[in-house]
Design a protein around this motif. Structure first.
Motif, PDB file in Angstrom:
ATOM      1  N   THR A 137       0.834  -1.208   0.073  1.00  0.00           N
ATOM      2  CA  THR A 137      -0.040  -0.022   0.165  1.00  0.00           C
ATOM      3  C   THR A 137       0.902   1.273   0.060  1.00  0.00           C
ATOM      4  N   HIS A 138       1.806   1.165   1.016  1.00  0.00           N
ATOM      5  CA  HIS A 138       2.864   2.147   1.122  1.00  0.00           C
ATOM      6  C   HIS A 138       4.024   1.652   1.093  1.00  0.00           C
ATOM      7  N   THR A 139       5.002   2.549   0.741  1.00  0.00           N
ATOM      8  CA  THR A 139       6.704   1.913   0.951  1.00  0.00           C
ATOM      9  C   THR A 139       6.910   2.636   2.439  1.00  0.00           C
ATOM     10  N   VAL A 140       7.988   2.069   3.237  1.00  0.00           N
ATOM     11  CA  VAL A 140       7.893   2.390   4.418  1.00  0.00           C
ATOM     12  C   VAL A 140       9.766   2.526   4.593  1.00  0.00           C
ATOM     13  N   PRO A 141      10.100   3.916   4.122  1.00  0.00           N
ATOM     14  CA  PRO A 141      11.555   4.000   4.156  1.00  0.00           C
ATOM     15  C   PRO A 141      12.201   3.795   5.432  1.00  0.00           C
ATOM     16  N   GLY A 142      11.367   4.831   6.357  1.00  0.00           N
ATOM     17  CA  GLY A 142      12.235   4.869   7.718  1.00  0.00           C
ATOM     18  C   GLY A 142      11.665   6.039   8.224  1.00  0.00           C
ATOM     19  N   VAL A 143      12.064   6.171   9.703  1.00  0.00           N
ATOM     20  CA  VAL A 143      11.702   7.394  10.307  1.00  0.00           C
ATOM     21  C   VAL A 143      12.619   7.987  11.551  1.00  0.00           C
ATOM     22  N   GLY A 144      12.624   8.920  11.960  1.00  0.00           N
ATOM     23  CA  GLY A 144      13.605   9.347  13.144  1.00  0.00           C
ATOM     24  C   GLY A 144      14.538  10.545  12.731  1.00  0.00           C
ATOM     25  N   ASN A 145      15.650  10.564  13.549  1.00  0.00           N
ATOM     26  CA  ASN A 145      16.366  11.659  13.301  1.00  0.00           C
ATOM     27  C   ASN A 145      17.348  11.056  12.267  1.00  0.00           C
ATOM     28  N   THR A 146      17.536  11.700  11.336  1.00  0.00           N
ATOM     29  CA  THR A 146      18.587  11.601  10.301  1.00  0.00           C
ATOM     30  C   THR A 146      20.057  11.533  10.652  1.00  0.00           C
TER      31      THR A 146
END
Ligand code: URA
Length: 262
Positions: A100-109
């Motif tokens: 449904t969606h791609t999930v690249p990542g989350v948080g402090n880069t």
């Protein structure tokens, strides 16, 4: 004989994860996470450029598509924003057909720790963000116990950026197709430590087919960054007594990353 809850309480793992020396700090950190949830802007979610899928016209890469080597070389030059857009448009493996969606990542880069999971589950596929289900809640507790959070000091990504249907294991060709993205995320983030959750993350980061037990026993490195392997939170939800071992892994991770900060 000790009952399980008593044992977990004795080793400081119930009702929530707590370091004996840092109980106050961990509690304060948890409070601030809850507070931030209510009042702060969301952390950078690199899934934001993504949109729900429309049915594919072409299901896999066309014959004129770039070679694997050219693709990997191109991805190795991308910025965070370009990487997110590339992942959103990716059709390099069959997982693109069912996501449904791609999930690249989350948080402090620019994180202290980068946490790598296996692949998105149902909730993550719906929301485009990693670890938002029950395993994600446990992961947040584990990170809080180590004084870390996805809002401040951690970037969270997965080995594969699209959900394997029915939560099956990611397959070798899918892991390979997604590897340039993970490689680029690590190069951009430059964390002090990579925390691998479970077999697939550990094996991918350490380029091995060793068991989780073997990988836990001998921390390795990837691109000069220390890698600590621990149990996947979904496994810990099924086997809570293993939390004590995972806690030892987090303590080792904290020591390693602090020694690199000095
Ligand atoms: N399990 C994972 O490995 N990753 C997620 O994002 C969610 C659950």
């Amino acid at each position: 004989m000790l009952d399980r809850d008593v044992l977990l309480r004795e080793i400081g793992l119930s009702p929530i994860w707590r370091s004996r020396e840092t109980t106050t700090a961990a509690t304060a950190s948890q409070t601030s996470v809850q507070h931030a949830n209510a009042e702060s802007p969301e952390p950078l979610n690199t899934a934001q450029a993504d949109a729900p899928n429309t049915p594919p016209l072409v299901t896999t890469a066309s014959p004129t598509a770039e070679s694997d080597a050219d693709r990997a070389a191109r991805i190795a030059t991308l910025s965070w924003a370009a990487l997110t857009a590339d992942i959103a448009a990716c059709r390099a493996c069959k997982l693109c057909e069912t996501r449904t969606h791609t999930v690249p990542g989350v948080g402090n880069t620019s994180p202290e720790w980068m946490v790598i999971g296996e692949g998105p589950g149902e909730q993550e596929d719906k929301q485009g963000e990693p670890f938002v289900g029950r395993a994600g809640q446990l992961l947040d507790q584990m990170l809080a116990a180590a004084g870390k959070s996805r809002k401040e000091s951690v970037y969270i990504a997965n080995v594969v950026k699209c959900r394997p249907p029915g939560n099956r294991d990611p397959q070798t060709d899918e892991i390979s197709a997604c590897a340039p993205y993970l490689e680029r995320q690590i190069a951009l983030a430059q964390p002090k430590l990579l925390l691998a959750l479970g077999k697939f993350a550990g094996q991918t980061l350490l380029s091995t087919d060793a068991t989780v037990a073997a990988m836990r026993a001998s921390p390795g490195e990837r691109s000069g960054i220390p890698v600590v392997v621990t149990y996947h939170p979904a496994y810990l939800l099924r086997s809570p007594l293993e939390k004590a071992k995972a806690w030892c892994d987090l303590v080792a991770a904290k020591r390693l990353s602090e020694s690199r900060a000095e």
